[in-house]
Design a protein around this motif. Structure first.
Motif, PDB file in Angstrom:
ATOM      1  N   GLN A 186     -14.384  -7.833   3.875  1.00 51.03           N
ATOM      2  CA  GLN A 186     -14.148  -9.319   4.002  1.00 51.03           C
ATOM      3  C   GLN A 186     -12.380  -9.599   3.886  1.00 51.03           C
ATOM      4  OE1 GLN A 186     -15.463  -7.625   1.476  1.00 51.03           O
ATOM      5  NE2 GLN A 186     -15.587  -8.590  -0.385  1.00 51.03           N
ATOM      6  N   PHE A 187     -11.626  -8.485   3.723  1.00 51.86           N
ATOM      7  CA  PHE A 187     -10.359  -8.556   3.669  1.00 51.86           C
ATOM      8  C   PHE A 187      -9.684  -7.337   4.010  1.00 51.86           C
ATOM      9  CE2 PHE A 187     -11.409  -8.070  -0.505  1.00 51.86           C
ATOM     10  CZ  PHE A 187     -10.345  -7.168  -1.310  1.00 51.86           C
ATOM     11  N   ARG A 188      -8.321  -7.307   4.264  1.00 51.90           N
ATOM     12  CA  ARG A 188      -7.701  -5.912   4.547  1.00 51.90           C
ATOM     13  C   ARG A 188      -6.856  -5.430   3.661  1.00 51.90           C
ATOM     14  NH1 ARG A 188      -9.234  -4.886   9.952  1.00 51.90           N
ATOM     15  NH2 ARG A 188      -9.908  -6.554  11.225  1.00 51.90           N
ATOM     16  N   GLY A 189      -6.300  -6.366   2.665  1.00 54.24           N
ATOM     17  CA  GLY A 189      -5.538  -5.934   1.754  1.00 54.24           C
ATOM     18  C   GLY A 189      -4.570  -6.827   1.062  1.00 54.24           C
TER      19      GLY A 189
ATOM     20  N   PHE B  13      -4.539   1.428  17.903  1.00 51.76           N
ATOM     21  CA  PHE B  13      -5.121   0.213  17.853  1.00 51.76           C
ATOM     22  C   PHE B  13      -3.827  -0.655  17.209  1.00 51.76           C
ATOM     23  CE2 PHE B  13      -6.554  -3.389  15.442  1.00 51.76           C
ATOM     24  CZ  PHE B  13      -7.086  -4.226  16.250  1.00 51.76           C
ATOM     25  N   VAL B  14      -3.017  -1.676  17.320  1.00 49.46           N
ATOM     26  CA  VAL B  14      -1.874  -2.314  17.053  1.00 49.46           C
ATOM     27  C   VAL B  14      -2.287  -3.425  16.833  1.00 49.46           C
ATOM     28  CG1 VAL B  14       0.413  -2.302  16.652  1.00 49.46           C
ATOM     29  CG2 VAL B  14      -0.380  -0.333  17.754  1.00 49.46           C
ATOM     30  N   HIS B  15      -2.099  -4.433  15.959  1.00 49.09           N
ATOM     31  CA  HIS B  15      -2.285  -5.698  15.545  1.00 49.09           C
ATOM     32  C   HIS B  15      -1.442  -6.170  14.554  1.00 49.09           C
ATOM     33  CE1 HIS B  15      -4.081  -9.894  15.420  1.00 49.09           C
ATOM     34  NE2 HIS B  15      -4.747  -9.450  16.485  1.00 49.09           N
ATOM     35  N   GLU B  16      -0.504  -7.443  15.135  1.00 48.13           N
ATOM     36  CA  GLU B  16       0.544  -7.908  14.100  1.00 48.13           C
ATOM     37  C   GLU B  16      -0.026  -8.985  13.491  1.00 48.13           C
ATOM     38  OE1 GLU B  16       4.882 -10.074  14.111  1.00 48.13           O
ATOM     39  OE2 GLU B  16       3.824  -9.360  15.957  1.00 48.13           O
ATOM     40  N   PHE B  17       0.368  -9.143  12.095  1.00 43.23           N
ATOM     41  CA  PHE B  17      -0.118 -10.330  11.188  1.00 43.23           C
ATOM     42  C   PHE B  17       0.907 -11.315  11.503  1.00 43.23           C
ATOM     43  CE2 PHE B  17      -2.745  -7.167   9.140  1.00 43.23           C
ATOM     44  CZ  PHE B  17      -3.653  -7.597   8.659  1.00 43.23           C
ATOM     45  N   PRO B  18       0.558 -12.574  11.825  1.00 43.20           N
ATOM     46  CA  PRO B  18       1.488 -13.802  11.895  1.00 43.20           C
ATOM     47  C   PRO B  18       1.845 -14.274  10.664  1.00 43.20           C
ATOM     48  CG  PRO B  18      -0.535 -14.480  12.316  1.00 43.20           C
ATOM     49  CD  PRO B  18      -0.882 -13.171  12.312  1.00 43.20           C
ATOM     50  N   ILE B  19       3.214 -13.895  10.115  1.00 42.59           N
ATOM     51  CA  ILE B  19       3.667 -14.388   8.861  1.00 42.59           C
ATOM     52  C   ILE B  19       4.300 -15.723   8.820  1.00 42.59           C
ATOM     53  CG2 ILE B  19       5.458 -13.542   7.191  1.00 42.59           C
ATOM     54  CD1 ILE B  19       5.298 -10.902   8.151  1.00 42.59           C
ATOM     55  N   PRO B  20       3.902 -16.458   7.853  1.00 42.53           N
ATOM     56  CA  PRO B  20       4.527 -17.834   7.511  1.00 42.53           C
ATOM     57  C   PRO B  20       5.717 -18.045   7.563  1.00 42.53           C
ATOM     58  CG  PRO B  20       2.420 -17.542   6.159  1.00 42.53           C
ATOM     59  CD  PRO B  20       2.742 -16.240   6.740  1.00 42.53           C
ATOM     60  N   GLU B  21       6.225 -19.084   7.986  1.00 41.76           N
ATOM     61  CA  GLU B  21       7.823 -19.351   8.148  1.00 41.76           C
ATOM     62  C   GLU B  21       8.494 -19.173   6.830  1.00 41.76           C
ATOM     63  OE1 GLU B  21      11.363 -22.152   9.864  1.00 41.76           O
ATOM     64  OE2 GLU B  21       9.010 -22.727  10.431  1.00 41.76           O
ATOM     65  N   GLY B  22       9.576 -18.579   6.712  1.00 41.00           N
ATOM     66  CA  GLY B  22      10.150 -18.445   4.908  1.00 41.00           C
ATOM     67  C   GLY B  22       9.658 -17.440   4.392  1.00 41.00           C
ATOM     68  N   VAL B  23       8.730 -16.579   4.705  1.00 44.20           N
ATOM     69  CA  VAL B  23       7.956 -15.500   4.066  1.00 44.20           C
ATOM     70  C   VAL B  23       8.511 -14.249   4.259  1.00 44.20           C
ATOM     71  CG1 VAL B  23       5.911 -14.407   3.194  1.00 44.20           C
ATOM     72  CG2 VAL B  23       5.926 -16.824   3.358  1.00 44.20           C
ATOM     73  N   ILE B  24       9.153 -13.543   3.470  1.00 43.91           N
ATOM     74  CA  ILE B  24       9.649 -12.015   3.559  1.00 43.91           C
ATOM     75  C   ILE B  24       8.726 -11.097   2.724  1.00 43.91           C
ATOM     76  CG2 ILE B  24      11.369 -10.614   3.431  1.00 43.91           C
ATOM     77  CD1 ILE B  24      13.281 -13.396   3.724  1.00 43.91           C
ATOM     78  N   LEU B  25       7.989 -10.356   3.278  1.00 43.76           N
ATOM     79  CA  LEU B  25       7.030  -9.531   2.449  1.00 43.76           C
ATOM     80  C   LEU B  25       7.961  -8.216   2.110  1.00 43.76           C
ATOM     81  CD1 LEU B  25       3.783  -9.702   4.745  1.00 43.76           C
ATOM     82  CD2 LEU B  25       4.605 -11.127   2.668  1.00 43.76           C
ATOM     83  N   THR B  26       7.555  -7.801   1.044  1.00 37.55           N
ATOM     84  CA  THR B  26       8.201  -6.647   0.494  1.00 37.55           C
ATOM     85  C   THR B  26       7.292  -5.366   0.159  1.00 37.55           C
ATOM     86  OG1 THR B  26       8.034  -7.498  -1.911  1.00 37.55           O
ATOM     87  CG2 THR B  26       9.923  -7.770  -0.822  1.00 37.55           C
ATOM     88  N   HIS B  27       6.024  -5.882  -0.230  1.00 37.85           N
ATOM     89  CA  HIS B  27       4.968  -4.576  -0.324  1.00 37.85           C
ATOM     90  C   HIS B  27       3.717  -5.014   0.094  1.00 37.85           C
ATOM     91  CE1 HIS B  27       8.112  -4.356  -3.808  1.00 37.85           C
ATOM     92  NE2 HIS B  27       7.667  -3.116  -3.818  1.00 37.85           N
ATOM     93  N   VAL B  28       2.846  -4.238   0.607  1.00 36.13           N
ATOM     94  CA  VAL B  28       1.682  -4.352   1.151  1.00 36.13           C
ATOM     95  C   VAL B  28       0.650  -3.147   0.533  1.00 36.13           C
ATOM     96  CG1 VAL B  28       2.184  -5.655   3.280  1.00 36.13           C
ATOM     97  CG2 VAL B  28       2.223  -3.145   3.410  1.00 36.13           C
ATOM     98  N   PHE B  29      -0.545  -3.671   0.376  1.00 37.19           N
ATOM     99  CA  PHE B  29      -1.559  -2.574   0.006  1.00 37.19           C
ATOM    100  C   PHE B  29      -2.680  -2.627   0.696  1.00 37.19           C
ATOM    101  CE2 PHE B  29       1.215  -4.414  -3.377  1.00 37.19           C
ATOM    102  CZ  PHE B  29       1.829  -3.449  -3.988  1.00 37.19           C
ATOM    103  N   ALA B  30      -3.102  -1.579   1.394  1.00 38.17           N
ATOM    104  CA  ALA B  30      -4.340  -1.826   2.102  1.00 38.17           C
ATOM    105  C   ALA B  30      -5.465  -1.490   1.276  1.00 38.17           C
ATOM    106  CB  ALA B  30      -4.208  -0.523   3.378  1.00 38.17           C
TER     107      ALA B  30
END
Length: 343
Positions: free
Chosen positions: A246-249, A222-239
């Motif tokens: 109520q949320f995923r991370g 199962f694969v799903h992409e998070f749409p990232i707002p324009e101009g935002v560059i993510l560096t770290h994610v925490f599951a």
């Protein structure tokens, strides 16, 4: 030769002196700390601070306006945090802010999250178990393989024989490629444990800083992409896998802004001004109404009260840390897992 030996001995004694003397002085001094534990109360619309003061180290509870609260008052003003005590006293309210609540609902929606730079700064083995998210039995079970993400795809390796499962690897690699995933992965975050109520797989940043959710459902990817707002560059994610789902991370971008990854695959900006995962410590204590987010850096602790619905800032409290300890030589740090001399 004797002069060399004397020099080496003096050098060792000097290093031991610089290393152990500051530690001994700091240990004997045990200076008082003005660091406080603060929680936001939506009923009082204020932070309630808890601090041990005086020679008797008595616990004082007070608001930012200086008003003192008794233990019973504090329990009532923080009904979600002190839910068990209120239930034991027979004082748990039927409703909060006009919303009917039960102790079970409060227990399910309460969250406690801690992020430490020590868990990030270090050499981690890039092998991960992909637990079945839809098991036939109630309990989760460990798989017989681990996966790694290479420059060309995802590989599942059978632990018993170290053999690559070619068919399974191809299946999951193609599923990621169909969603536009660019190999290799920059960041992989999950909670590899079977001692939990459910499994939500992994949050993965690809080579283009795009964010994907990967999990195993009935043996299929199962694969799903998070749409990232324009101009935002993510560096770290925490599951994160809260009981109420109520949320995923959480996520952090290049500007050190903190985001919540919602259950419906949105990236919601929070009211936290700055959080640097490689140096700062973060603690979140939340409920169905509000979150208290505490960010600890080298100089201060910043408390943010966020709305639990859209994560906007309600109130903020900053407190400077008291640190009168004597600096010295150290070989380990609470910020990483490395051992080397540092001053």
């Amino acid at each position: 030769m004797r002069k060399i030996a004397d020099f080496i001995l003096c050098f060792i004694v000097l290093v031991l002196f610089v290393w152990q003397l500051p530690w001994l002085i700091n240990f004997l001094r045990t200076p008082d700390s003005n660091n406080t534990f603060a929680l936001y109360s939506s009923l009082a619309d204020d932070f309630i601070c808890n601090q041990f003061v005086g020679e008797d180290k008595k616990l004082h509870r007070y608001g930012t306006d200086g008003r003192e609260y008794s233990t019973a008052e504090t329990d009532s003003l923080l009904p979600c945090f002190f839910m068990r005590q209120l239930v034991a006293d027979g004082r748990f309210p039927d409703s909060i802010h006009g919303r009917a609540v039960t102790p079970h609902e409060v227990q399910q929606t309460n969250i406690s999250i801690r992020l430490n730079p020590r868990d990030i700064n270090g050499n981690n083995i890039a092998l991960y178990p992909l637990i079945e998210s839809m098991p036939k039995r109630v309990d989760l079970e460990w798989p017989d393989d681990m996966f790694r993400i290479t420059d060309t795809g995802i590989e599942f390796i059978k632990m018993e024989t170290n053999e690559v499962k070619t068919q399974k690897s191809r299946l999951f690699t193609e599923a990621l490629q169909e969603k536009g995933f660019s190999f290799p992965a920059l960041w992989v975050s999950g909670n590899p444990s079977v001692r939990k109520a459910y499994d939500e797989g992994y949050l993965i940043l690809d080579a283009q800083h795009r964010l994907f959710h990967l999990k195993r459902c009935a043996g299929r990817p199962f694969v799903h992409e998070f749409p990232i707002p324009e101009g935002v560059i993510l560096t770290h994610v925490f599951a994160i896998e809260p009981a109420a789902r109520q949320f995923r991370g959480l996520a952090v971008d290049t500007e050190n802004r903190l985001y919540v990854l919602t259950s419906d695959y949105r990236i919601a900006l929070t009211g936290v001004e700055s959080f640097q995962p490689v140096t700062d410590r973060l603690m979140i204590l939340g409920n169905m109404f509000d979150w208290t987010v505490s960010v600890l850096d080298d100089y201060a602790i910043h408390h943010y009260a966020l709305d639990a619905t859209d994560y906007h800032l309600i109130r903020r409290l900053d407190r400077t840390l008291s640190d009168s300890s004597l600096p010295g030589l150290h070989f380990t740090s609470g910020d990483d897992r490395f051992c080397y001399p540092r001053f």
